[in-house]
Scaffold this active site. Structure first.
Site, PDB file in Angstrom:
ATOM      1  N   HIS A 168       1.022 -10.352   1.143  1.00 14.07           N
ATOM      2  CA  HIS A 168       1.461  -9.845  -0.159  1.00 14.07           C
ATOM      3  C   HIS A 168       2.961  -9.552  -0.159  1.00 14.07           C
ATOM      4  O   HIS A 168       3.604  -9.610  -1.200  1.00 14.07           O
ATOM      5  CB  HIS A 168       0.683  -8.577  -0.530  1.00 14.07           C
ATOM      6  CG  HIS A 168      -0.773  -8.835  -0.759  1.00 14.07           C
ATOM      7  ND1 HIS A 168      -1.671  -7.823  -1.017  1.00 14.07           N
ATOM      8  CD2 HIS A 168      -1.506  -9.986  -0.779  1.00 14.07           C
ATOM      9  CE1 HIS A 168      -2.877  -8.338  -1.184  1.00 14.07           C
ATOM     10  NE2 HIS A 168      -2.798  -9.640  -1.037  1.00 14.07           N
ATOM     11  N   ASP A 198      -2.749  -9.609   4.070  1.00 11.39           N
ATOM     12  CA  ASP A 198      -2.173  -8.580   3.199  1.00 11.39           C
ATOM     13  C   ASP A 198      -0.701  -8.468   3.570  1.00 11.39           C
ATOM     14  O   ASP A 198      -0.115  -9.420   4.042  1.00 11.39           O
ATOM     15  CB  ASP A 198      -2.930  -7.255   3.385  1.00 11.39           C
ATOM     16  CG  ASP A 198      -2.946  -6.393   2.124  1.00 11.39           C
ATOM     17  OD1 ASP A 198      -1.870  -6.228   1.520  1.00 11.39           O
ATOM     18  OD2 ASP A 198      -4.010  -5.877   1.749  1.00 11.39           O
TER      19      ASP A 198
END
Length: 463
Positions: free
Chosen positions: A315, A281
């Site tokens: 991300h 992430d």
């Protein structure tokens, strides 16, 4: 909708004003000089030269070293502090709770392997994705302690896999109290939406959620240095309402669901330097509470320095949000290297009108980007497809200087909401962006005062 034609390339926007001058902050201060002042306030803790080896406290009848480690920590703290040593070798344990004036030191070759049996993790006060609750203890936890550290060239292995913490039935097919099938955090989100009292927000047993790896709540004077984290159940490092935090030379390597590398939340005076991130992430994600729980506290994150770090998959390299209700101010990112086709954005700022939050004073310089997927700067004011609400976020005073990239789809990608201008004062100076593949170059909605000075895009001067 207004369409601007610049260098033969269209910019799609709502009420966009492009300013060609590089404007200094209204207060006229040099932000990097201000960073040096903040840096002087961040002082890593030191510890007495007393050593407590966990092997000296181990009962051979125990299957885990949990009791030995925590006993050594309590004794060390009660005697004025020192170093609890994990020697070379592999040691199985469950949750470790740090105490004041203790440095948990992993010798080179030491590995702490954490159990995946949720029954071995007691319930503690915490916050999961910006929502206050009681949940399974993080693998390493401290509440209200000062002068604490985890150091050394050893490894921390959470053993998270699709056979345990990340099992699909746990994440996506949880049987709810009403008999329906739901997701792991459905009850947690219901607690926020309905503002359950804290005594009802106890998630244990079958409903216990994946815990953070390292979580320090209301702590101060923190040092995390030299070790490696693998296979985390959830976020890797999460200081909450804490201050004076130093991360140095860490390797954060974990690709499970929600594996943010570092999530300082409602915390201040934070230094992250010479760290390596390869995560599932956001590499770094700054937080300050979610929706009504964030508004209850309204504690911003502030004074965060990130430098000489390497970011791979994730991300975003550095994200601010999405649980940013309490706001964020003063973030400096410098001398970093970011490169991966799976790294969506270099800098990402995200929230929505239910969440709100003001983000200001974000300064980025001397960053080298190989490849990123979407944009050098990505901003979302409608995160998770929320376009309406009473608490519109506001992002302003964001500066990039000497940032160079070889490949991305966009340079700047801003998703605003409606006709309102809620993003202002973005500047790029002395930058070079090659391999920008989208024809629009910039996708900008709901923004004003975007400036470019000495910027080259795909080999051409950009104005």
């Amino acid at each position: 909708m207004l369409i601007l034609q610049m260098n033969g390339i269209k910019m799609r926007c709502l009420s966009v004003l492009v300013v060609l001058a590089f404007v200094l902050p209204s207060e006229g201060a040099n932000p990097w000089r201000q960073m040096r002042k903040v840096e002087k306030e961040i002082v890593a803790p030191t510890f007495p030269d007393r050593k407590y080896f966990i092997t000296d406290y181990y009962n051979p009848q125990d299957s885990l070293y949990t009791n030995a480690i925590n006993t050594a920590i309590v004794k060390c703290s009660s005697e004025g502090g020192g170093v609890v040593v994990v020697p070379k070798g592999s040691f199985k344990t469950a949750s470790i709770h740090l105490r004041s004036n203790v440095n948990l030191h992993l010798e080179d070759g030491a590995v702490l392997t954490f159990s995946t049996d949720s029954r071995l993790y007691p319930i503690v006060l915490t916050r999961i994705e910006g929502i206050d609750c009681y949940n399974l203890s993080p693998l390493i936890y401290a509440y209200g302690e000062s002068n604490i550290a985890v150091t050394g060239k050893g490894k921390l292995d959470g053993q998270a896999s699709f056979d345990n913490w990340l099992h699909p039935d746990k994440l996506w097919k949880l049987k709810m109290p009403d008999g329906k099938e739901g997701k792991e955090k459905d009850l947690l989100n219901q607690a926020l939406e309905q503002q359950w009292p804290m005594e009802k927000r106890v998630f244990e047993g079958y409903y216990g959620m994946r815990p953070q790896f390292i979580h320090f709540y209301r702590c101060k004077n923190i040092l995390l240095e030299d070790f490696e984290i693998n296979r985390s159940p959830f976020w890797l490092i999460h200081p909450l309402m804490s201050e004076n935090i130093t991360l140095r030379r860490l390797v954060l390597n974990s690709h499970g669901y929600n594996n943010d590398g570092f999530d300082p939340e409602s915390s201040r005076n934070v230094l992250v330097e010479d760290c390596f991130f390869d995560t599932g992430d956001d590499c770094i994600a700054v937080k300050s509470g979610k929706d009504d729980d964030g508004r209850k506290w309204m504690i911003p994150s502030e004074n965060i320095i990130v430098r000489r770090c390497v970011m791979r998959d994730g991300h975003a390299g550095v994200a601010l949000g999405s649980e940013i209700t309490g706001g964020c101010t003063n973030v400096w990112v410098e001398d970093c290297k970011m490169d991966s086709p799976n790294l969506a954005r270099i800098i990402r700022i995200k929230s929505n009108p239910n969440r709100g939050g003001e983000v200001k004073n974000v300064f980025v310089r001397n960053v080298e980007v190989g490849t990123c997927d979407l944009a050098i700067l990505g901003i979302e004011l409608n995160y998770w497809h929320v376009d309406e609400g009473k608490y519109e976020p506001y992002f302003h005073n964001i500066r990039f200087e000497n940032v160079n990239s070889k490949k991305s789809r966009f340079l700047l990608h801003v998703e605003g909401v409606g006709e309102h201008i809620r993003v202002r004062d973005i500047s790029f100076k002395n930058c070079r962006f090659e391999g920008v593949s989208e024809k629009e170059i910039n996708h900008i909605i709901g923004t004003e005062k975007v400036s470019f000075k000495n910027v080259v895009v795909n080999g051409q001067a950009w104005k």
